[in-house]
Design an enzyme around this catalytic site. Sequence first.
Site, PDB file in Angstrom:
ATOM      1  N   LYS A  97      16.649 -31.272   6.261  1.00 42.04           N
ATOM      2  CA  LYS A  97      15.738 -32.397   6.124  1.00 42.04           C
ATOM      3  C   LYS A  97      14.749 -31.879   7.011  1.00 42.04           C
ATOM      4  O   LYS A  97      13.468 -32.230   6.631  1.00 42.04           O
ATOM      5  CB  LYS A  97      16.400 -33.783   6.701  1.00 42.04           C
ATOM      6  CG  LYS A  97      17.299 -34.334   5.879  1.00 42.04           C
ATOM      7  CD  LYS A  97      18.025 -35.400   6.392  1.00 42.04           C
ATOM      8  CE  LYS A  97      19.199 -35.879   5.607  1.00 42.04           C
ATOM      9  NZ  LYS A  97      19.960 -36.869   6.528  1.00 42.04           N
ATOM     10  N   ASP A 130      22.768 -30.144   6.728  1.00 40.33           N
ATOM     11  CA  ASP A 130      22.044 -31.163   6.299  1.00 40.33           C
ATOM     12  C   ASP A 130      20.944 -31.425   7.020  1.00 40.33           C
ATOM     13  O   ASP A 130      19.682 -31.559   6.392  1.00 40.33           O
ATOM     14  CB  ASP A 130      23.035 -32.277   5.956  1.00 40.33           C
ATOM     15  CG  ASP A 130      22.460 -33.406   4.732  1.00 40.33           C
ATOM     16  OD1 ASP A 130      22.350 -32.977   3.791  1.00 40.33           O
ATOM     17  OD2 ASP A 130      22.327 -34.658   5.455  1.00 40.33           O
TER      18      ASP A 130
END
Length: 815
Positions: A682, A678
């Site tokens: 980003k 994750d």
Amino acid sequence: MKIVKFGGSSVGSSQSIQNVIDILKQKHASGEKFHVVSSAMGGVTNILTDLAQAASEGYDFKTGLTEIEQKHFTVIKEMIAVKNQNPTFTQIKIFINEIEDLLQGVYSLQELSLQSKDLIISYGEKCSTFLLSQIAKQYFPNSLYIDTSALIKTDNNFGNARVNTPLTEHLLKEYYQQHTENILFFTGFIASNENNRITTLGRGGSDYTAAIIAAALDAKEIELWSDVDGMLTADPRVVKKGFSLSELSYTEAMELSYFGAKVIYPPAMIPAFRKKIPIVLKNTFNPTFEGTRIEEHTHKNMYPIRGISSINEISLINITGSGMIGQIGFSGKLFSLLAQEHINVILITQSSSEHSITFAIEPKDVQKAKQLFRSEFELELETNKLNPPIIEENLCVLAIVGENMKQTPGISGKLFHALGRNGINIHAIAQGSSEYNISVIIKRKNISKALNAVHDAFFTQLTKTLHVFSVGTGNIGTTLLRQIQAQSDFLRDNNGIEVKISGIANSRKMIIDEEGIDLTQWEKAINAGEVSNMDTFIQKIKLLNLSNCIFVDNTASPVTGTYYKELFESNVSVVTCNKIANSSSYKEYKDLRDTARKRGVDFFYETNVGAGLPIIRTLKDLMTSGDRILKIEAILSGTISYIFNNFTGKVSFYEVVKKAHELGYTEPDPREDLSGKDFMRKMMILARDAGYVVEGKDVSLGAILPESCINAPSIDDFYKELKKSDSYFNQLKEKAENENKVLRYIGKLENSKASISLEWVDSNHPFYNLTGSDNIISFTTERYKFNPLVIKGPGAGAEVTAAGVFADLINVGAN
Ligand code: ASP
Ligand code: MG
């Protein structure tokens, strides 16, 4: 003295006639002098027209006639005292019999001339005005019915006759002088030619009658009573925010009424303008409405325009060819030909290269115009000096009107911007040098969206409506709806923004309501909605074609992102906390931006990184102001921050993860967080926004977990493996403690390389002091070279994420 005219619906029933009587009584009581003009009872002119047509085609007309008779009889029974009813019954019956004779004649001959038609429909005004005068007599005994057709003289243009003003004024004055003691009840609409044949002044012509009489008798004001609150900024059936104007000039009223605002019959403005008599538009059904005043000089208008109107259906003819260049008289010839054939030209534009002329006409005239062009310019067509005309259909005109536009720069810019942003293509533009009107031709299907968008753009003191379609009703979605509901009054009052949630969908159900879903009840509403289908949801959004439209994606689904492009192409902006689309292939990332830019819509995703923290926005501001990113360092996983911040002293890594899991700080499978995937997404979005072409595989991802944990088949197994790895994690911790350092999982972008790795940092490092589950990011740039720009704060949680989405939403269309 005033001339007071009542329209068809004002005299359409006993109830409304009672309103009329009340209005007159009030005037009388206050000592005001007035005379009355009346239209036919509402609908009667139409019925008579239909009956005349039916009779000429050999169909029954008796039933319709009885209907008209009953309409009047009912009012007699309800409004006139029994002992006085007879003379009225008798006269109406006489009128009805006369109509019947005429219709019978038409029926026998099976032929209907414009002259006979005018005669037949003239009875509408005769019946209603006589009836009204009889009712009024009960309160004002000096009421007198007058058949105005004898006093208004016209040419022979039946159906739309031109008034002989000098003769008419003479006759009216003469009559008036002989009846100074009476309150006169004039029939509207009807007149006669020099042979005393009945003519009419065009549909809606009673307004005109009132103005003619007022001008002849030097009235001080004309009141036109209808069933709406005067002239509005836009058609209220389409633009809900349209509001009544308190005043406007003759020219403005003329422009607005030509372009569809059916409140006043445009020719009525002419006699009033000539004699400078103010016209006041009033509403019989809303006597508290002050009225719209139309007069020569108005007060300064606070808005740049007065109103917006439209003509719903036009066709555009485009004529091109080298044969027109420098040809004096070409357009003269073209337009006089059209005039000869009674083709009304609504609007004209010519390019200054003289290579093309475009004009708008009514669709019914297109074939005629085409044939005319073919036959008249045969030679030019054959020798290719002119090209065959290009016809565009299903178009309409939108016009902004106002005297304030004169010499005010930026008005057309604002108009075009509002249309462009909403994806509305302009086919042609016309602005007269009077600068009272700018007209654009657009597709008919876009008219409602266009009217609303343009209204929002010009009447900025009013609230601007954002139409929002929100997908995802998990933690963030639900929180967002709650925040919007809680803030809606504040936003309306302080920011002039109204957020209308026009649709909500989740994976099970969906609901669409153009008028806006009641946010106190949305759960109930969606549960009663239809089965969710993203395809259908998107099609409905496109079909509704609302202005200032925003799609909000609060899901974690890979599906929603596949619709963004299609939405942009329909000029819908997208706000999302879902990072899947932005972190898929670079090609897709780029394509989304290009499409949004091309369509002039917004794509906001602040919450993709660091939840509500202003990270993306800051990065964009740096980039657009010409700064260059040299290095980014960041901790963007709140979960991992929490874990390392608590992995101190005696506790084991296993225990910390377990606790974080229990507290709901991790994904259902904590490996989602600990794998760094994750975080990697980003970093990729940041790198891309910083101008680097980066794919997922280019981000080097240092692992936190040993292989055995990553490969464990279930969550339970994962925890078993994690427990077994205690010594590995303790080593990491001990190393940190021995060196007075802390463990941090840090993302970096440097030398165009993105990486994430586990690091030991000492107290000199800005990330050393990070606590709880905070995020931190530092930008080293050309400008912030020696002392980086740092943003720090909570980077997770439904409340802050939803707030970030909310802020993005409010910013849509701000530029
Ligand atoms: N009765 C006529 C019409 O319906 C005239 C008017 O109402 O002004 O057009
Ligand atoms: Mg953010």
